[in-house]
Motif scaffolding. Structure first.
Motif, mmCIF file in Angstrom:
data_model
loop_
_atom_site.group_PDB
_atom_site.id
_atom_site.type_symbol
_atom_site.label_atom_id
_atom_site.label_comp_id
_atom_site.label_asym_id
_atom_site.label_seq_id
_atom_site.Cartn_x
_atom_site.Cartn_y
_atom_site.Cartn_z
ATOM 1 N N SER A 158 0.833 -1.223 0.000
ATOM 2 C CA SER A 158 0.000 0.000 0.000
ATOM 3 C C SER A 158 0.857 1.258 0.000
ATOM 4 O O SER A 158 0.393 2.332 -0.394
ATOM 5 N N GLU A 162 2.618 2.787 -6.803
ATOM 6 C CA GLU A 162 1.454 2.386 -7.596
ATOM 7 C C GLU A 162 0.134 2.500 -6.807
ATOM 8 O O GLU A 162 -0.907 2.815 -7.382
ATOM 9 N N PHE A 163 0.197 2.288 -5.494
ATOM 10 C CA PHE A 163 -1.047 2.215 -4.705
ATOM 11 C C PHE A 163 -1.170 3.293 -3.626
ATOM 12 O O PHE A 163 -2.234 3.443 -3.010
ATOM 13 N N TRP A 166 -4.174 5.778 -3.078
ATOM 14 C CA TRP A 166 -5.498 5.286 -2.656
ATOM 15 C C TRP A 166 -5.457 4.525 -1.338
ATOM 16 O O TRP A 166 -6.424 4.539 -0.586
ATOM 17 N N LEU A 227 -9.466 1.172 -4.816
ATOM 18 C CA LEU A 227 -8.654 1.329 -6.027
ATOM 19 C C LEU A 227 -9.574 1.678 -7.198
ATOM 20 O O LEU A 227 -10.657 1.110 -7.330
ATOM 21 N N THR A 229 -9.434 1.335 -10.583
ATOM 22 C CA THR A 229 -9.613 0.574 -11.836
ATOM 23 C C THR A 229 -9.460 -0.921 -11.570
ATOM 24 O O THR A 229 -8.792 -1.349 -10.613
ATOM 25 N N LEU A 232 -5.769 -1.947 -11.544
ATOM 26 C CA LEU A 232 -5.054 -1.755 -10.268
ATOM 27 C C LEU A 232 -5.452 -2.826 -9.255
ATOM 28 O O LEU A 232 -4.624 -3.336 -8.503
ATOM 29 N N ARG A 233 -6.736 -3.169 -9.238
ATOM 30 C CA ARG A 233 -7.201 -4.213 -8.297
ATOM 31 C C ARG A 233 -6.521 -5.545 -8.638
ATOM 32 O O ARG A 233 -6.035 -6.244 -7.752
ATOM 33 N N ALA A 235 -3.683 -5.937 -10.192
ATOM 34 C CA ALA A 235 -2.243 -5.848 -9.907
ATOM 35 C C ALA A 235 -1.981 -6.039 -8.414
ATOM 36 O O ALA A 235 -1.008 -6.692 -8.012
ATOM 37 N N PHE A 236 -2.855 -5.485 -7.577
ATOM 38 C CA PHE A 236 -2.668 -5.577 -6.123
ATOM 39 C C PHE A 236 -2.695 -7.040 -5.659
ATOM 40 O O PHE A 236 -1.774 -7.498 -4.971
#
Ligand SMILES: C[S@@+](CC[C@H](N)C(=O)[O-])C[C@H]1O[C@@H](n2cnc3c(N)ncnc32)[C@H](O)[C@@H]1O
Length: 266
Positions: A158, A162-163, A166, A227, A229, A232-233, A235-236
């Motif tokens: 987190s 990238e994250f 958010w 997140l 998009t 992104l979800r 990728a997480f």
């Protein structure tokens, strides 16, 4: 950016499909109940109602109120149970943090739910109020070092570029109490004959794909809602699965359960 408010919803169909471990943990708790068979019991955080069904089968002359914050879960439980238990079951969409009952239940059963409520002082006061004199609470939820390894990875991820935008300031949506803290909160709420304890319940998911689906449905849905998009979800959870793929054993989740038993005075 201020953290966005997360919803109260769950993917009920996926929960129902993948919740074998929660069902097994819950069955063990349920098997420890000493029921006469005519009690009125609250299932607090009933989910899709798999354990509510067993509770109803063990209460042939009794009633169960199945309560959950998620309307998806309540709807799923209702569809499952009404055909078989219409006259002995009721369904309520409500928050355990603002429980709408006083002096109603002979017992309260709950599994895998209390750690989603952050204020356990308030939670235990509400449960105490909802019980009749001599009523019992028998529950299990996440506690102690529950999912500590996974949570450490989630926290670190987190904070990556990238994250960060958010999830960087998103506080954990769970409270994992230890056994001593839970006992003293139960006592402060008025409960007697209190027993609390922590047990390890490590669970290994069968495949990487299921590991990702499991994270999406059971553990990280509040994070993923934040997140913006699908990419992104994806990728997480992919990054967490990649880390777990390098573990030995792979796909292991370090679950710990907190058991709670207590009574209201007669
Ligand atoms: C992991 S599921 C457990 C469901 C079921 N008891 C089981 O063991 O399979 C957790 C449930 O707690 C519910 N829940 C979370 N916070 C809640 C709250 N504040 N009030 C009522 N239910 C809540 C969720 O909606 C979800 O259905």
């Amino acid at each position: 950016m201020a953290p966005r408010k997360t919803s109260r919803e769950w993917n009920a169909a996926e929960y129902h499909r993948l919740s074998a471990p929660q069902f097994q943990w819950g069955q063990r708790v349920l098997n420890q109940l000493h029921l006469r068979g005519d009690e009125c019991v609250l299932d607090a955080g009933c989910g899709t109602g798999k354990l509510t069904r067993l509770l109803l089968e063990n209460l042939p002359r009794g009633r169960v109120v199945a309560l959950d914050l998620s309307r998806n879960m309540v709807r799923h439980a209702q569809l499952n149970l009404v055909p078989d238990f219409d006259d002995r079951s009721s369904f309520v969409a409500a928050d355990l943090a603002a429980l709408p009952f006083r002096n109603c239940f002979d017992g309260i059963f709950s599994t895998a739910s209390f750690h989603w409520v952050l204020d356990h002082d308030g939670l235990f006061r509400n449960l105490y109020e909802a019980l009749r004199p001599a009523g019992w609470l028998h529950a299990q939820c996440g506690g102690g070092p529950n999912l500590a390894s996974l949570r450490q990875r989630v926290c670190a991820l987190s904070q990556t570029a990238e994250f960060l935008n958010w999830l960087g300031k998103f506080p954990e949506p769970w409270f994992f109490s230890d056994a001593e803290g839970a006992a003293s909160r139960l006592r402060a709420a008025g409960f007697e004959h209190i027993e609390t304890g922590i047990e390890q319940a490590t669970f290994t998911v069968p495949s990487g794909q299921e590991f990702q689906q499991y994270l999406r449905t059971f553990v990280l849905h509040r994070h993923l809602e934040l997140l913006p998009t699908d990419a992104l979800r994806a990728a997480f959870v992919q990054k967490l699965a990649d880390q777990s793929a390098r573990d030995n054993p792979q796909w292991a989740l370090d679950y710990w359960r907190l058991n709670l038993r207590a009574h209201k005075s007669a």
